[in-house]
Design a protein around this motif. Structure first.
Motif, PDB file in Angstrom:
ATOM      1  N   SER A 135      61.122  35.560 -44.580  1.00 13.32           N
ATOM      2  CA  SER A 135      61.178  34.470 -43.616  1.00 13.32           C
ATOM      3  C   SER A 135      59.817  33.800 -43.476  1.00 13.32           C
ATOM      4  O   SER A 135      59.743  32.591 -43.272  1.00 13.32           O
ATOM      5  CB  SER A 135      61.709  34.947 -42.268  1.00 13.32           C
ATOM      6  OG  SER A 135      61.064  36.129 -41.894  1.00 13.32           O
ATOM      7  N   ILE A 136      58.726  34.575 -43.625  1.00  9.01           N
ATOM      8  CA  ILE A 136      57.402  33.924 -43.629  1.00  9.01           C
ATOM      9  C   ILE A 136      57.285  33.015 -44.841  1.00  9.01           C
ATOM     10  O   ILE A 136      56.861  31.873 -44.760  1.00  9.01           O
ATOM     11  CB  ILE A 136      56.267  34.966 -43.634  1.00  9.01           C
ATOM     12  CG1 ILE A 136      56.263  35.766 -42.342  1.00  9.01           C
ATOM     13  CG2 ILE A 136      54.911  34.272 -43.809  1.00  9.01           C
ATOM     14  CD1 ILE A 136      55.215  36.854 -42.288  1.00  9.01           C
ATOM     15  N   LEU A 147      45.758  36.096 -45.397  1.00  7.49           N
ATOM     16  CA  LEU A 147      46.592  35.352 -46.346  1.00  7.49           C
ATOM     17  C   LEU A 147      47.094  34.052 -45.731  1.00  7.49           C
ATOM     18  O   LEU A 147      47.002  32.983 -46.342  1.00  7.49           O
ATOM     19  CB  LEU A 147      47.781  36.217 -46.791  1.00  7.49           C
ATOM     20  CG  LEU A 147      47.415  37.346 -47.748  1.00  7.49           C
ATOM     21  CD1 LEU A 147      48.517  38.381 -47.805  1.00  7.49           C
ATOM     22  CD2 LEU A 147      47.141  36.779 -49.138  1.00  7.49           C
ATOM     23  N   ILE A 148      47.613  34.147 -44.499  1.00  4.78           N
ATOM     24  CA  ILE A 148      48.196  32.939 -43.907  1.00  4.78           C
ATOM     25  C   ILE A 148      47.109  31.939 -43.548  1.00  4.78           C
ATOM     26  O   ILE A 148      47.201  30.760 -43.874  1.00  4.78           O
ATOM     27  CB  ILE A 148      49.057  33.296 -42.681  1.00  4.78           C
ATOM     28  CG1 ILE A 148      50.228  34.179 -43.132  1.00  4.78           C
ATOM     29  CG2 ILE A 148      49.579  32.033 -42.015  1.00  4.78           C
ATOM     30  CD1 ILE A 148      51.183  34.546 -42.039  1.00  4.78           C
ATOM     31  N   SER A 149      46.041  32.421 -42.885  1.00  2.00           N
ATOM     32  CA  SER A 149      45.041  31.456 -42.427  1.00  2.00           C
ATOM     33  C   SER A 149      44.321  30.804 -43.598  1.00  2.00           C
ATOM     34  O   SER A 149      43.974  29.630 -43.535  1.00  2.00           O
ATOM     35  CB  SER A 149      44.039  32.132 -41.490  1.00  2.00           C
ATOM     36  OG  SER A 149      43.303  33.090 -42.189  1.00  2.00           O
ATOM     37  N   ILE A 167      47.611  43.378 -52.895  1.00  3.76           N
ATOM     38  CA  ILE A 167      49.015  43.734 -53.163  1.00  3.76           C
ATOM     39  C   ILE A 167      49.138  45.242 -53.362  1.00  3.76           C
ATOM     40  O   ILE A 167      49.959  45.907 -52.721  1.00  3.76           O
ATOM     41  CB  ILE A 167      49.527  42.971 -54.405  1.00  3.76           C
ATOM     42  CG1 ILE A 167      49.620  41.471 -54.101  1.00  3.76           C
ATOM     43  CG2 ILE A 167      50.892  43.516 -54.844  1.00  3.76           C
ATOM     44  CD1 ILE A 167      49.937  40.610 -55.298  1.00  3.76           C
ATOM     45  N   VAL A 168      48.282  45.792 -54.235  1.00  5.23           N
ATOM     46  CA  VAL A 168      48.378  47.222 -54.539  1.00  5.23           C
ATOM     47  C   VAL A 168      48.103  48.060 -53.301  1.00  5.23           C
ATOM     48  O   VAL A 168      48.861  48.962 -52.950  1.00  5.23           O
ATOM     49  CB  VAL A 168      47.396  47.588 -55.681  1.00  5.23           C
ATOM     50  CG1 VAL A 168      47.381  49.084 -55.903  1.00  5.23           C
ATOM     51  CG2 VAL A 168      47.783  46.865 -56.957  1.00  5.23           C
ATOM     52  N   ILE A 169      47.016  47.724 -52.595  1.00  4.08           N
ATOM     53  CA  ILE A 169      46.640  48.519 -51.419  1.00  4.08           C
ATOM     54  C   ILE A 169      47.691  48.384 -50.321  1.00  4.08           C
ATOM     55  O   ILE A 169      48.048  49.353 -49.641  1.00  4.08           O
ATOM     56  CB  ILE A 169      45.242  48.093 -50.909  1.00  4.08           C
ATOM     57  CG1 ILE A 169      44.173  48.428 -51.954  1.00  4.08           C
ATOM     58  CG2 ILE A 169      44.905  48.765 -49.584  1.00  4.08           C
ATOM     59  CD1 ILE A 169      44.000  49.895 -52.228  1.00  4.08           C
ATOM     60  N   HIS A 204      52.543  34.947 -52.173  1.00  6.20           N
ATOM     61  CA  HIS A 204      53.803  35.368 -51.548  1.00  6.20           C
ATOM     62  C   HIS A 204      54.041  36.869 -51.716  1.00  6.20           C
ATOM     63  O   HIS A 204      54.495  37.538 -50.784  1.00  6.20           O
ATOM     64  CB  HIS A 204      54.967  34.556 -52.117  1.00  6.20           C
ATOM     65  CG  HIS A 204      55.023  33.168 -51.546  1.00  6.20           C
ATOM     66  ND1 HIS A 204      55.416  32.912 -50.256  1.00  6.20           N
ATOM     67  CD2 HIS A 204      54.693  31.965 -52.079  1.00  6.20           C
ATOM     68  CE1 HIS A 204      55.352  31.613 -50.028  1.00  6.20           C
ATOM     69  NE2 HIS A 204      54.906  31.011 -51.115  1.00  6.20           N
ATOM     70  N   ILE A 205      53.711  37.394 -52.892  1.00  2.01           N
ATOM     71  CA  ILE A 205      53.871  38.846 -53.084  1.00  2.01           C
ATOM     72  C   ILE A 205      52.914  39.605 -52.168  1.00  2.01           C
ATOM     73  O   ILE A 205      53.270  40.603 -51.552  1.00  2.01           O
ATOM     74  CB  ILE A 205      53.626  39.220 -54.563  1.00  2.01           C
ATOM     75  CG1 ILE A 205      54.671  38.526 -55.443  1.00  2.01           C
ATOM     76  CG2 ILE A 205      53.701  40.727 -54.759  1.00  2.01           C
ATOM     77  CD1 ILE A 205      54.390  38.644 -56.923  1.00  2.01           C
TER      78      ILE A 205
END
Lengths: 133, 816
Positions: B471-472, B537-539, B432-434, B492-493
């Motif tokens: 939307s994702i 993240l998604i996979s 998230i930070v990067i 999600h973030i």
């Protein structure tokens, strides 16, 4: 105090907190006897298959049920149930790391790590060579 | 004794060049350092440099000769050599002969030193003022590597392990009393089946080039500290960029291999071997960014030194971790212990301790700016990003080092219950930070940024990123609740942060750089990095098991939360020729065949989608284990779509080649009765005479009686069975019916009691009725984003390296 130093301190503190909290997640290596004293606690057993008992795996009946008896170096035994396929070459393995917990009469295993004489190894070739010849 | 058929010459050549390698590396080290020291006396320095270069030439030649000799031994199957015997066999395909090199430690050390030589000559060609210092450091590392290869005894301590040692010198076995032992030996033990994969031909050379190249920024930093001069940072930028690109590519190729062979169950499992090569990459990238800061603003020189030094030392530490056998119980993929632990530790300390002492000694003299960075400056946020990368690396390596901690302090700490989650729950915040930092920081200028400039450029990418990521989040059905709501929110973030990074860097190329892609190396690399994060993240959060199997789950165990027995399991059993229901698909095991060329047995698994027209076959395979293993190693097969991959993986198989020893057990039954068998029950529904539906089984002049049975397996599936008998006069013959899925064969034996309607049937249960296999099927969605991102990131790195080589040769543009 400089902004950079503050951020630096905050981040380092965060890293330390993370590492300390990680130690809470850690588990321990146990013997079968000591694992039996802590039913329900997630532990790592180092053991091998006790070949005096049959290994139960029948893909026809249930491909996700493996059961065998493990024995540790102190000679204690416990029935192990693993809800997955039988790992290849498991019988050959001279050392198993069993991850899971003691439940009732058996060890409910979540993961098996095998230490085969074969994998990447060429150390015990003294035996292997003389055995194959 | 005179042994028959041995080829001793290559071994002697090998030993000779090992020694020559060691000596010339030692000479080159000394000479390069002398040359760098005497910079005041030009003539002396030049003559030292001449000697050093000659020694380095001899050294390079020796390394090449070692390579050729070992390749000659392996490719000619000279099994009198231990290395060839242990790592190859006669049936191995040519393309895998090179893989034999890096299966063993000795060969991979050779590969490492080969890249050192190549990089060294490139550096010399650049005619840099840093040549002597850098080459001195490289040659010291080369000297250390050479000691790993000599395999000699000094005062009873074994130094190194030679790949040219003869099997009979290393091993005591009765066979060696026979002069003709080679004939009896026959064949080598072969290459580990896991390594017989095309990724394993290309991944190690790239990874080792990455490893080797980290020495250049390190050596530049050391030379800078020794001379107390800091202009090396200009030279370092392009070398570090190259190193980060190649090391990153090497790590991701390892991930691709792990993914394709599924040996870790995915592309990344936080295995210690993976972590050990990721962490130096993180610190190197941190160093690259602080180096940029210094070049453009004069800040952050001290951290640059630190990051470059620590990156190379972490490479050495990872070498120790993966090769010392210390990871034994935590990693499946480490090298074998060659009992060189002390030597490997020395290799680390020889570099770590002097460089850290030197750094501490010079620390005060390294220029730094007292005035603080502006909050709206690029250098401030770049520094924060580098720091986060570094700390993420520290956290990872600390967790990975638990076995080392156990060894040192005698504790018995084991990895946590869910190792991957222990890493993921922390690293997701790093992501998230990067992600956000890499999105915003490009829009900041060095020194300070006018608020209007920032506002003008950043709102559009921010808005687009919010729309896309929402939307994702809403339409992508990302619902990873296994680890609680907190983690799902973090996912999600993180998706927003990753999308933000992609969009912001992409728009930076158009909005600010006006589409000059050539100048946009950094932005391209960041787009790639962002895409990698999105793909990861998604996979990971949407990876699904298609082969869910509920066999053996009783309503009782399903209720007991948390017990493994209550969860559906991942293996499904297929019987040859039997169409089986598997989630979205019908799957059939259609057959198998052995390819003599690669010695693999391929299974034909046919998929028919329940929805739509789609059908396809996949061919996962198994290869017989070597090296004392008796089982099989499985290779998955995959169906690639643009937005997902479907993986099939054989977990076990059983061939119908056993002789069937089980017999038909007689059982008594009447209509309406229920009988149990081992995996379910059966009921006799009715008896029919000459049924039209079975007409193909009896002749016109026969009278046929069929029993209509229903079998219900433990998993609730029902199967009809129709055993029968055909009568013709006094003759009768049985008509056996087999329920393949239940491995049950049933006969109708005779009528026991006509009045009571008692019949005798024979029930035979046998695993050998049919060939069967068990498999796992996974679906990885959006995995291609990860690979695309990797490629883009590497391209971005190379773009900026190329740009810098072409246009910028100066050290720092802005001095403070």
């Amino acid at each position: 105090m400089k902004k950079t130093s503050i951020v630096l301190l905050v981040l380092i503190a965060a890293a330390i907190v993370v590492l300390i909290s990680y130690t809470g997640d850690l588990t321990t290596y146990e013997t079968i006897a000591s694992a039996k004293e802590k039913p329900g606690k997630f532990v790592n057993l180092i053991a091998k298959i006790n070949n005096d008992y049959p290994m139960e795996y029948d893909a026809v009946k249930n491909p996700n049920y493996l059961s065998f008896v493990a024995v540790d170096s102190l000679g204690n035994s416990i029935k192990v149930v693993y809800h997955n396929n039988k790992p290849t070459d498991m019988e050959k393995s001279e050392r198993l790391v069993l991850k899971g917990k003691v439940q009732d009469d058996h060890f409910e295993c979540k993961d098996i790590l095998m230490k085969c004489p074969s994998k990447y190894k060429d150390a015990p070739n003294n035996q292997t060579v003389s055995k194959t010849l | 004794m005179n042994y028959i058929g041995e080829h001793l010459l290559p071994g002697q050549i090998g030993h000779f060049f090992s020694l020559l390698f060691l000596v010339s590396a030692g000479v080159a080290t000394v000479a390069f350092f002398m040359a760098s020291k005497n910079s005041a006396l030009v003539a002396e320095s030049v003559s030292w440099q001449k000697i050093a270069r000659k020694a380095f030439l001899v050294e390079t030649f020796s390394v090449l000769a070692l390579f050729v000799t070992l390749y000659y031994i392996i490719s000619h199957h000279y099994f009198e050599y231990k290395y060839a015997f242990n790592h190859s066999d006669k049936s191995l395909q040519i393309e895998y002969l090179l893989s034999c090199f890096w299966e063993g430690q000795e060969g991979s050390f050779m590969l490492w030193s080969f890249w050192h030589c190549v990089l060294g000559w490139f550096f010399i060609r650049k005619k840099s003022i840093w040549e002597n210092g850098v080459l001195g450091v490289i040659n010291l590392a080369q000297f250390c590597l050479a000691t790993m290869l000599i395999g000699l005894y000094f005062f009873n301590a074994k130094v190194g392990s030679s790949p040219f040692i003869l099997l009979r010198h290393d091993t005591v076995a009765p066979i060696f009393s026979n002069p003709n032992y080679l004939q009896m030996l026959g064949d080598g033990k072969g290459l580990n089946t896991l390594l017989q994969n095309y990724w394993m031909v290309i991944h190690p050379p790239i990874l080792f080039l990455g490893f080797a190249s980290t020495i250049i920024p390190f050596a530049l930093a050391i030379a800078g500290l020794l001379n107390n001069r800091h202009e090396w940072t200009g030279t370092a930028l392009s070398w570090t960029g190259f190193s980060a690109a190649v090391l990153g590519l090497g790590v991701m190729m390892g991930a691709a291999w792990a993914y394709e062979s599924l040996s870790f169950g995915g592309y990344w499992a936080w295995d210690p071997v993976e972590n050990a090569s990721l962490v130096p990459w993180l610190t190197l990238v941190a160093g690259l960014h602080t180096n940029m800061i210094y070049k453009n603003s004069g800040y952050s020189l001290r951290p640059t030194y630190f990051f470059y030094i620590i990156s190379f030392c972490l490479i050495l530490y990872s070498t120790f971790l993966t090769r010392s056998g210390i990871l034994g119980d935590t990693s499946v993929h480490a090298f074998t212990d060659l009992e060189m632990n002390t030597q490997l530790l020395l290799f680390l300390f020889v570099f770590l301790i002097p460089s850290m002492v030197l750094y501490a000694y010079r620390y005060r003299e390294i220029p730094s700016i007292a005035k603080e960075e502006d909050s709206y400056s690029r250098e401030f946020w770049l520094f924060i990003g580098s720091l986060v990368l570094f700390l993420a690396g520290i956290v990872i390596i600390a967790k990975t080092s638990v076995p080392v901690f156990n060894k040192v302090f005698g504790t018995k700490i084991a990895p946590p219950e869910d190792t991957e989650y222990a890493y993921n729950q922390i690293q997701i915040f790093v992501a998230i930070v990067i992600g956000i930092l890499s999105a915003i920081t490009q829009y900041l200028k060095y020194k300070t940024t006018p608020r209007a400039y920032l506002g003008k450029h950043i709102w559009l990418p921010t808005a687009i990123a919010i729309v896309i990521s929402l939307s994702i989040s809403f339409l992508g059905d990302i619902n990873f609740t296994k680890k609680g709501m907190g983690f799902l929110w973090a996912i999600h973030i993180a998706i927003f942060a990753a999308v933000y990074s992609v969009v912001a860097n992409f728009s930076y190329i158009w909005l600010v750089l006006k589409g000059k892609v050539k100048a946009a190396g950094a932005s391209v690399a960041h787009v790639g990095f962002g895409l990698m994060l999105v793909g990861i993240l998604i996979s990971s959060s949407k990876k699904t098991v298609l082969s869910w199997n509920t066999t053996g789950i009783t309503p009782l165990s399903a209720n007991s939360k948390g017990s493994a027995a209550g969860d559906p399991a991942e293996n499904i059993t297929l019987f040859k020729g039997l169409k089986t229901d598997m989630g979205k698909f019908w799957v059939t095991y259609q057959g198998d065949s052995i390819n003599p060329l690669d010695r693999k047995r391929y299974f034909d698994i046919h998929f028919i989608a329940k929805k739509g027209e789609e059908s396809f076959s996949l061919f996962p395979d198994v290869i017989k284990q070597n090296k004392g293993g008796e089982g099989f190693a499985a290779n998955p097969a995959a169906k690639h779509y643009w937005n997902k991959d479907i993986f099939v993986y054989i977990t076990s198989f059983q061939e119908n080649n056993q002789t069937d020893t089980s017999t038909f057990q007689p059982r008594t039954i009447k209509v309406g009765d229920t009988l149990f068998y081992s995996s379910g029950w059966m009921r006799l529904d009715s008896v029919s005479v000459n049924p039209a539906s079975r007409q193909f089984l009896y002749a016109n002049d026969e009278t046929a009686v069929f029993l209509n049975l229903t079998l219900e397996g433990k998993n609730g599936s029902r199967y009809p069975a129709h055993p029968g008998m055909a009568l013709k006069g006094n003759q009768w013959r049985p008509i056996v019916d087999t329920v393949v899925a239940q491995s049950v064969a049933i006969t109708f034996n005779r009528v026991l009691d006509e009045k009571k309607g008692l019949l005798e049937i024979g029930v035979k249960q046998s695993a050998s009725i049919t060939s069967l296999l068990t498999l796992k099927v996974y679906e990885f969605p959006m995995i291609n984003l990860l690979w695309l991102g990797t490629i883009l990131m590497v391209i971005g790195f190379f773009l900026s390296v190329w740009q810098r080589i072409r246009f910028g040769k100066t050290g720092r543009s802005a001095t403070s």
